[in-house]
Design an enzyme around this catalytic site. Structure first.
Site, PDB file in Angstrom:
ATOM      1  N   ASP A 281       0.826  -1.202   0.000  1.00 49.65           N
ATOM      2  CA  ASP A 281       0.000   0.000   0.000  1.00 49.65           C
ATOM      3  C   ASP A 281       0.864   1.258   0.000  1.00 49.65           C
ATOM      4  O   ASP A 281       2.062   1.221   0.300  1.00 49.65           O
ATOM      5  CB  ASP A 281      -0.884   0.028   1.260  1.00 49.65           C
ATOM      6  CG  ASP A 281      -2.007  -1.006   1.191  1.00 49.65           C
ATOM      7  OD1 ASP A 281      -2.275  -1.504   0.083  1.00 49.65           O
ATOM      8  OD2 ASP A 281      -2.597  -1.292   2.241  1.00 49.65           O
TER       9      ASP A 281
ATOM     10  N   LYS B 290      -4.235   2.577  -2.230  1.00 46.87           N
ATOM     11  CA  LYS B 290      -5.392   3.436  -2.464  1.00 46.87           C
ATOM     12  C   LYS B 290      -5.224   4.690  -1.637  1.00 46.87           C
ATOM     13  O   LYS B 290      -4.756   4.649  -0.512  1.00 46.87           O
ATOM     14  CB  LYS B 290      -6.682   2.707  -2.061  1.00 46.87           C
ATOM     15  CG  LYS B 290      -6.837   1.348  -2.725  1.00 46.87           C
ATOM     16  CD  LYS B 290      -7.959   0.566  -2.100  1.00 46.87           C
ATOM     17  CE  LYS B 290      -8.036  -0.832  -2.696  1.00 46.87           C
ATOM     18  NZ  LYS B 290      -6.833  -1.629  -2.405  1.00 46.87           N
TER      19      LYS B 290
ATOM     20  N   MET C 167      -8.351   7.789   9.210  1.00 44.02           N
ATOM     21  CA  MET C 167      -8.893   8.347   7.955  1.00 44.02           C
ATOM     22  C   MET C 167      -9.985   9.372   8.235  1.00 44.02           C
ATOM     23  O   MET C 167     -11.034   9.389   7.584  1.00 44.02           O
ATOM     24  CB  MET C 167      -9.419   7.205   7.069  1.00 44.02           C
ATOM     25  CG  MET C 167      -8.337   6.222   6.639  1.00 44.02           C
ATOM     26  SD  MET C 167      -8.971   4.720   5.850  1.00 44.02           S
ATOM     27  CE  MET C 167      -9.556   3.790   7.278  1.00 44.02           C
TER      28      MET C 167
END
Length: 496
Positions: free
Chosen positions: A260, A282, A395
């Protein structure tokens, strides 16, 4: 040591490395203190017939003697005690006695070791890495024990603890493999495949019966098809030192690594040089590789017989979709294992000097994500707004305004301390502190990736911050105006 002889230059060694079987052999240990106790512990593990000569015994030696583990000759050393002895160790602080033991042993051609006195040694104890029956010994011929200790520590991190079990099982199957494969080359190929394949993984997972079944299958299977496998590995929050020992070992064995964006460059440097590295990361608002494509890639590579590592920042089971990827692998019949990692909430908060729980401030901690699936379940805002708890929000940068508004509207005090930790555990880490009402502005000023911490514990950052460059003002009562000024002027944001 290099010496020039008549026949040319030759490298000579002070000691010849040997592994000696001491089982049932007579070994004499002179001394009964703490150092003697450590030597006795090592000798007794070999099955040696140990005799200790000493006026008194260390408390641990007393306990072992009461169990009948060795013979104790209470008193001082006598030369006749060397009769029939294979090895003698002197562990006393009496230099004259040590000299006498050395000379008496040498006269009888008995191996002798005087602890921490290399000139009085015909045999020395190396620094040992024990993965019995695998043993690795390191020696500097007594010249630099500290250096050998440092080398041992480095090797300890590279040699898995399950090597001993692997060697034991391989020993039991050695004859069957020899009967199955006539040539040495074929046998070597068989064991290389086993030690780098599914057999080794099963041993590492503690599945010893399945490991033996795997060997049996490998003896009879069609060798044109190789079984691939998947390892789901947590890379930790960024600092490469926080990668687990097992995670490092798995990375060193990978054929291909799917990683990632959150995986740091320093950790990627630890991947085996000839392994393929494929980014499937992502980012919020920019999905470079769809999850379905990543799932398909895992299946494709594993079906090619490759050892696939899916490397994720933090811990793969904490908002990392690790469970989803393993479900896909399980449905496809691909063997897998999981290596947990230090999740961002644990690592980043620790490096920011923010304990997630504290007897006076927070009796619980909740991990939540600010990035939910569309049409997903709504967060339980009334429960999250209760006091005496810490919220660690992953996040949450893009939803900081919503998070602040919802918590305040459901009863959380607008003056509740908060912290935004950007690039946690990395050299560029920044920690911005303020109140819940300021969360949106703090989040906008923080570098990404960032962790939001809501709760009284966030105030403790100003008392116990320890990592990186510290601010001049460590006053826990930092005022609101100064914090807002820092957000409005990024040049004076504290770097910690």
């Amino acid at each position: 040591m290099i010496k020039k002889l008549n026949t040319g230059w030759h490298v000579t060694v002070d000691y010849l490395p040997l592994f000696v079987e001491l089982k049932t052999r007579s070994v004499l240990l002179v001394g009964g203190g703490e150092i003697a106790s450590r030597k006795a512990s090592l000798l007794l593990r070999t099955g040696a017939a140990l005799t200790i000569v000493a006026p008194e015994l260390h408390v641990e030696l007393q306990q072992r003697h009461q169990k009948g583990e060795f013979e104790w000759l209470q008193g001082t050393f006598k030369t006749e005690y060397l009769d029939g002895v294979f090895l003698v160790i002197a562990a006393t602080d009496d230099h004259n006695l040590n000299q006498h033991i050395f000379e008496a042993a040498n006269h009888r051609a008995i191996l002798v070791n005087v602890v921490d006195n290399q000139p009085l040694c015909s045999a020395i104890f190396p620094s040992i890495i024990d993965r019995s029956p695998i043993m690795v010994a390191i020696s500097s011929a007594g010249k630099s024990p500290v250096l050998t200790k440092l080398l041992r520590e480095k090797l300890e991190s590279l040699l898995p603890f399950h090597l001993g079990s692997m060697a034991d099982i391989a020993g039991r199957w050695r004859e069957q493999v020899k009967q199955r494969f006539a040539s040495l080359r074929q046998r070597r190929h068989f064991w290389e495949k086993a030690f780098h394949g599914r057999f080794a993984t099963l041993i590492a997972n503690g599945q010893l019966q399945q490991a033996e079944a795997q060997l049996e299958q490998q003896l009879t299977q069609d060798h044109s098809h190789l079984q691939g496998e998947l390892a789901l590995v947590g890379a930790g929050p960024g600092d490469p030192g926080l990668l687990t020992l097992k995670g490092l070992q798995v990375l060193q064995q990978a054929d291909v690594v799917l990683y990632d964006h959150l995986v740091s460059a320093e950790i990627l440097e630890l991947v085996r040089r000839d392994a393929d590295k494929i980014c499937v990361g992502k980012r919020a608002g920019n999905h470079a590789v769809a999850q379905e494509e990543t799932n398909a890639l895992i299946i494709k590579l594993a079906n090619q017989g490759k050892k696939v590592v899916r490397l994720k920042g933090g811990d793969p089971f904490i908002f990392g979709r690790g469970g989803e990827e393993l479900q896909i692998a399980a449905a496809a019949g691909i063997p897998f294992q999981v290596v947990p990692g230090i999740t961002a909430a644990i690592g980043a908060s620790a490096y920011a000097g923010i304990p997630l729980t504290h007897r006076e401030h927070a009796q619980s901690v909740t991990f939540i994500t600010g990035h939910c699936r569309e049409n997903g379940s709504e967060l339980d805002w009334p429960a999250l707004a209760r006091g005496n708890q810490t919220l660690a929000i992953y996040m949450g940068i893009m939803k900081a305004a919503l998070i602040s508004q919802q918590l305040i509207s459901h009863g959380r005090d607008a003056n509740t301390p908060v912290a935004v930790i950007g690039c946690g555990t990395r050299p560029e880490q920044q920690v911005l502190t303020g109140t819940l009402s300021e969360l949106e502005r703090l989040a906008q000023a923080a570098p990404s990736p960032a962790l939001l911490v809501v709760g009284e514990v966030a105030r403790l950052h100003h008392q116990i911050a320890w990592f990186g460059q510290q601010s001049d003002d460590q006053n826990p009562l930092i005022d609101q105006e100064k914090t807002l000024a820092q957000v409005n002027h990024p040049a004076v944001i504290d770097f910690v």
